[in-house]
Design a protein around this motif. Sequence first.
Motif, PDB file in Angstrom:
ATOM      1  N   VAL A  42       0.926  -1.048  -0.039  1.00  0.00           N
ATOM      2  CA  VAL A  42       0.004   0.022   0.026  1.00  0.00           C
ATOM      3  C   VAL A  42       0.957   1.292  -0.119  1.00  0.00           C
ATOM      4  O   VAL A  42       1.924   1.224   1.095  1.00  0.00           O
ATOM      5  CB  VAL A  42      -0.780  -0.060   1.130  1.00  0.00           C
ATOM      6  N   VAL A  43       0.659   2.020  -0.952  1.00  0.00           N
ATOM      7  CA  VAL A  43       1.574   3.273  -1.140  1.00  0.00           C
ATOM      8  C   VAL A  43       0.665   4.487  -0.492  1.00  0.00           C
ATOM      9  O   VAL A  43      -0.269   4.812  -1.197  1.00  0.00           O
ATOM     10  CB  VAL A  43       2.090   3.449  -2.400  1.00  0.00           C
ATOM     11  N   VAL A  44       1.282   5.494   0.114  1.00  0.00           N
ATOM     12  CA  VAL A  44       0.314   6.602   0.753  1.00  0.00           C
ATOM     13  C   VAL A  44       1.137   7.757   0.211  1.00  0.00           C
ATOM     14  O   VAL A  44       2.279   7.952   0.451  1.00  0.00           O
ATOM     15  CB  VAL A  44       0.158   6.410   2.412  1.00  0.00           C
ATOM     16  N   TYR A  55      -1.214   4.099   9.569  1.00  0.00           N
ATOM     17  CA  TYR A  55      -1.422   3.154  10.918  1.00  0.00           C
ATOM     18  C   TYR A  55      -2.460   2.140  10.477  1.00  0.00           C
ATOM     19  O   TYR A  55      -2.463   0.942  11.036  1.00  0.00           O
ATOM     20  CB  TYR A  55      -2.109   4.194  11.907  1.00  0.00           C
ATOM     21  N   VAL A  56      -3.579   2.582   9.871  1.00  0.00           N
ATOM     22  CA  VAL A  56      -4.729   1.552   9.272  1.00  0.00           C
ATOM     23  C   VAL A  56      -4.209   0.487   8.632  1.00  0.00           C
ATOM     24  O   VAL A  56      -4.419  -0.586   9.095  1.00  0.00           O
ATOM     25  CB  VAL A  56      -5.787   2.328   8.585  1.00  0.00           C
ATOM     26  N   LEU A  76      -4.655  -3.593   9.534  1.00  0.00           N
ATOM     27  CA  LEU A  76      -4.925  -4.579   8.366  1.00  0.00           C
ATOM     28  C   LEU A  76      -3.394  -5.361   8.059  1.00  0.00           C
ATOM     29  O   LEU A  76      -3.388  -6.264   7.005  1.00  0.00           O
ATOM     30  CB  LEU A  76      -5.511  -3.917   7.171  1.00  0.00           C
ATOM     31  N   HIS A  77      -2.156  -5.211   8.644  1.00  0.00           N
ATOM     32  CA  HIS A  77      -1.092  -5.749   8.495  1.00  0.00           C
ATOM     33  C   HIS A  77      -0.717  -5.924   6.991  1.00  0.00           C
ATOM     34  O   HIS A  77      -0.213  -7.212   6.551  1.00  0.00           O
ATOM     35  CB  HIS A  77      -1.481  -7.337   9.098  1.00  0.00           C
ATOM     36  N   LEU A 104     -11.609   0.516   3.481  1.00  0.00           N
ATOM     37  CA  LEU A 104     -10.214   0.601   3.314  1.00  0.00           C
ATOM     38  C   LEU A 104      -9.710  -1.105   3.174  1.00  0.00           C
ATOM     39  O   LEU A 104      -8.932  -1.145   2.326  1.00  0.00           O
ATOM     40  CB  LEU A 104      -9.545   1.085   4.668  1.00  0.00           C
ATOM     41  N   LYS A 105     -10.463  -1.885   3.949  1.00  0.00           N
ATOM     42  CA  LYS A 105     -10.006  -3.255   3.989  1.00  0.00           C
ATOM     43  C   LYS A 105     -10.603  -3.748   2.552  1.00  0.00           C
ATOM     44  O   LYS A 105      -9.689  -4.753   1.808  1.00  0.00           O
ATOM     45  CB  LYS A 105     -10.707  -4.094   4.980  1.00  0.00           C
TER      46      LYS A 105
END
Length: 220
Positions: A2-4, A18-19, A24-25, A212-213
Motif C-alpha cells: 500500500v503506497v500512501v 497506521y490503518v 490490516l497488517h 479500506l479493507k
Amino acid sequence: MVVVLCFPGTNCERDMEYVYREILHQETLILWHQETSLPKDTELVVIPGGFSYGDYLRSGAIARFAPIMKSVIAYANNGGIILGICNGFQILTEARLLPGALKRNERLLFISKTQKLKVVSTNNKFLSSYGKNQQISLPIAHADGSYYVDSKTLQEMRENSQILLEYVHNPNGSIESIAGVCNKDKNIFGLMPHPERAIEEILGNSDGLSMLKGLLGAKK
C-alpha cells in the motif's frame, strides 16, 4: 504494498499508514511527492487528506502536477486501484481521474464533525461489504467539499453506479448530497469523509474500516 502519497501540507498520511500497517497488517510505504515512480509491487495507492500546497490556487490543483502524479495516472490507466480521501479526492478530480469538482462549502464555512452517510451503491470493492441504503457515520473536515458535476455527467454516473455515498442532511451544498464517487471502471474512488478516522471503537466507531479493507487485493 500500500503506497500512501505525501505532499507539502498533507496531514493524514500517518493515520492511513497506521490503518494499513497496524490494523490490516499490510506492507505500507509513505511516498514523497517528488518521487517519479511507484514501487513495482504497488497494490493500492492512497492519496490522503490535508491541505496540499496550502490549498493555494484551488484545493488539489498544484498537487495534480507533482512529479509522482504521472506515475499515478499511468497506474490508474492500467487498472491500478486508487483511493483519494478529502484533499486526495480533490486531487483526483483535478487530475481528471474522477468526474466533477469540489468547490467551497455552502455558506463558506469550514465543517468539522461526525456526519451520517447513506451507502448508495455496493457494486464495487470499496463498499461491497456494506448494505445498500445502509447508514454509517464518518468524520468530515473540509472547507472545499461541495461536490459539483454537470447534469449530463451526473446522469451517466447514476446509470453506471458511480455514486457511492450520499450525505444524510447535506452539510456543504453538494449536488444531490453526493459524498463519494468512483470512475466508470470502478478502480478509482474518492470521498470527502475520513474512513481512516473511524477504524476503532476508541475513535467512536469503526464504520470506515471495511471500506479500506475492501480495496486490498482488488486490482483487476
